[in-house]
Design an enzyme around this catalytic site. Sequence first.
Site, PDB file in Angstrom:
ATOM      1  N   CYS A   7       0.867  -1.185   0.000  1.00  0.00           N
ATOM      2  CA  CYS A   7       0.000   0.000   0.000  1.00  0.00           C
ATOM      3  C   CYS A   7       0.902   1.233   0.000  1.00  0.00           C
ATOM      4  CB  CYS A   7      -0.984  -0.018   1.174  1.00  0.00           C
ATOM      5  SG  CYS A   7      -0.240   0.022   2.824  1.00  0.00           S
ATOM      6  N   ASN A  10       2.300   1.427   4.320  1.00  0.00           N
ATOM      7  CA  ASN A  10       2.597   0.150   4.993  1.00  0.00           C
ATOM      8  C   ASN A  10       2.311   0.224   6.497  1.00  0.00           C
ATOM      9  OD1 ASN A  10       5.466  -2.090   5.511  1.00  0.00           O
ATOM     10  ND2 ASN A  10       3.339  -2.621   5.146  1.00  0.00           N
ATOM     11  N   CYS A  12      -1.445   0.876   7.411  1.00  0.00           N
ATOM     12  CA  CYS A  12      -2.890   0.616   7.566  1.00  0.00           C
ATOM     13  C   CYS A  12      -3.350  -0.635   6.821  1.00  0.00           C
ATOM     14  CB  CYS A  12      -3.712   1.819   7.095  1.00  0.00           C
ATOM     15  SG  CYS A  12      -3.455   3.305   8.072  1.00  0.00           S
ATOM     16  N   ARG A  13      -3.353  -0.589   5.475  1.00  0.00           N
ATOM     17  CA  ARG A  13      -3.965  -1.660   4.695  1.00  0.00           C
ATOM     18  C   ARG A  13      -3.065  -2.881   4.527  1.00  0.00           C
ATOM     19  NH1 ARG A  13      -5.240   2.190  -0.227  1.00  0.00           N
ATOM     20  NH2 ARG A  13      -3.313   3.057   0.648  1.00  0.00           N
ATOM     21  N   SER A  14      -1.841  -2.684   4.023  1.00  0.00           N
ATOM     22  CA  SER A  14      -1.024  -3.866   3.712  1.00  0.00           C
ATOM     23  C   SER A  14      -0.593  -4.660   4.953  1.00  0.00           C
ATOM     24  CB  SER A  14       0.186  -3.508   2.825  1.00  0.00           C
ATOM     25  OG  SER A  14       1.030  -2.568   3.424  1.00  0.00           O
ATOM     26  N   ASP A 123      -8.264   3.943   1.101  1.00  0.00           N
ATOM     27  CA  ASP A 123      -7.280   4.341   2.114  1.00  0.00           C
ATOM     28  C   ASP A 123      -8.037   4.788   3.358  1.00  0.00           C
ATOM     29  OD1 ASP A 123      -5.381   5.512   3.671  1.00  0.00           O
ATOM     30  OD2 ASP A 123      -4.550   6.766   2.085  1.00  0.00           O
TER      31      ASP A 123
HETATM   32  P1  4NP Z   1      -1.787   2.822   4.125  1.00  0.00           P
HETATM   33  O1  4NP Z   1      -2.447   4.146   4.709  1.00  0.00           O
HETATM   34  O2  4NP Z   1      -1.253   3.184   2.752  1.00  0.00           O
HETATM   35  O3  4NP Z   1      -2.937   1.889   4.057  1.00  0.00           O
HETATM   36  O4  4NP Z   1      -0.706   2.421   5.093  1.00  0.00           O
HETATM   37  C1  4NP Z   1      -1.777   5.376   4.785  1.00  0.00           C
HETATM   38  C2  4NP Z   1      -0.908   5.612   5.813  1.00  0.00           C
HETATM   39  C3  4NP Z   1      -0.280   6.842   5.909  1.00  0.00           C
HETATM   40  C4  4NP Z   1      -0.504   7.799   4.953  1.00  0.00           C
HETATM   41  C5  4NP Z   1      -1.382   7.551   3.915  1.00  0.00           C
HETATM   42  C6  4NP Z   1      -2.013   6.336   3.832  1.00  0.00           C
HETATM   43  N1  4NP Z   1       0.130   9.055   5.033  1.00  0.00           N
HETATM   44  O5  4NP Z   1      -0.177   9.923   4.222  1.00  0.00           O
HETATM   45  O6  4NP Z   1       0.962   9.257   5.930  1.00  0.00           O
END
Ligand code: 4NP
Length: 151
Positions: A7, A10, A12-14, A123
């Site tokens: 993602c 790294n 939240c989702r992955s 997201d």
């Molecule tokens: P992820 O979510 O891609 O599912 O880990 C996010 C985590 C942090 C951010 C964006 C999405 N960020 O902008 O910091």
Amino acid sequence: MKILMVCLGNICRSPLAEGIMKARATEAGLFWTVDSAGTGHWHAGELPDQRSIHVGRKYGIDITGQRARQFHPDDFDRFDRIFVMDVNNRRDVLRLAGNEAHRSKVSLILDETHPGEECSVPDPYYDDNGFEAVYQMLDEACQQFIRSSGH
Ligand code: 4NP
């Protein structure tokens, strides 16, 4: 089978996708390698987001052993399949691909349950209520992948 979940951050989702795929594969008696990475570097070294930890724990999946890392081009050779969470992740990963063999390993994880529909895992970073839905769609996709891979 060696699987990488990707993602943006790294956190939240992955990490959830990694934890779920590991758990479902283990339940199916499979000894798969599952890892995760982010296309971005900002959260490298961090624990998964507390909201991902919480929803994982609710379903018996502990992801607190994970630490965020950035996707690296070596990952194309280290993994058989690279599942991206959304179309932006796919664009960013494919930009680093060196050849068609690399490119062919990359797909949207929701292609498992919604083939050809270009569905992205939303997201949930700015949506506290989004984590439950993310968990459910990832769990269905992981279970479907295991079924369709002949197990
Ligand atoms: P992820 O979510 O891609 O599912 O880990 C996010 C985590 C942090 C951010 C964006 C999405 N960020 O902008 O910091």
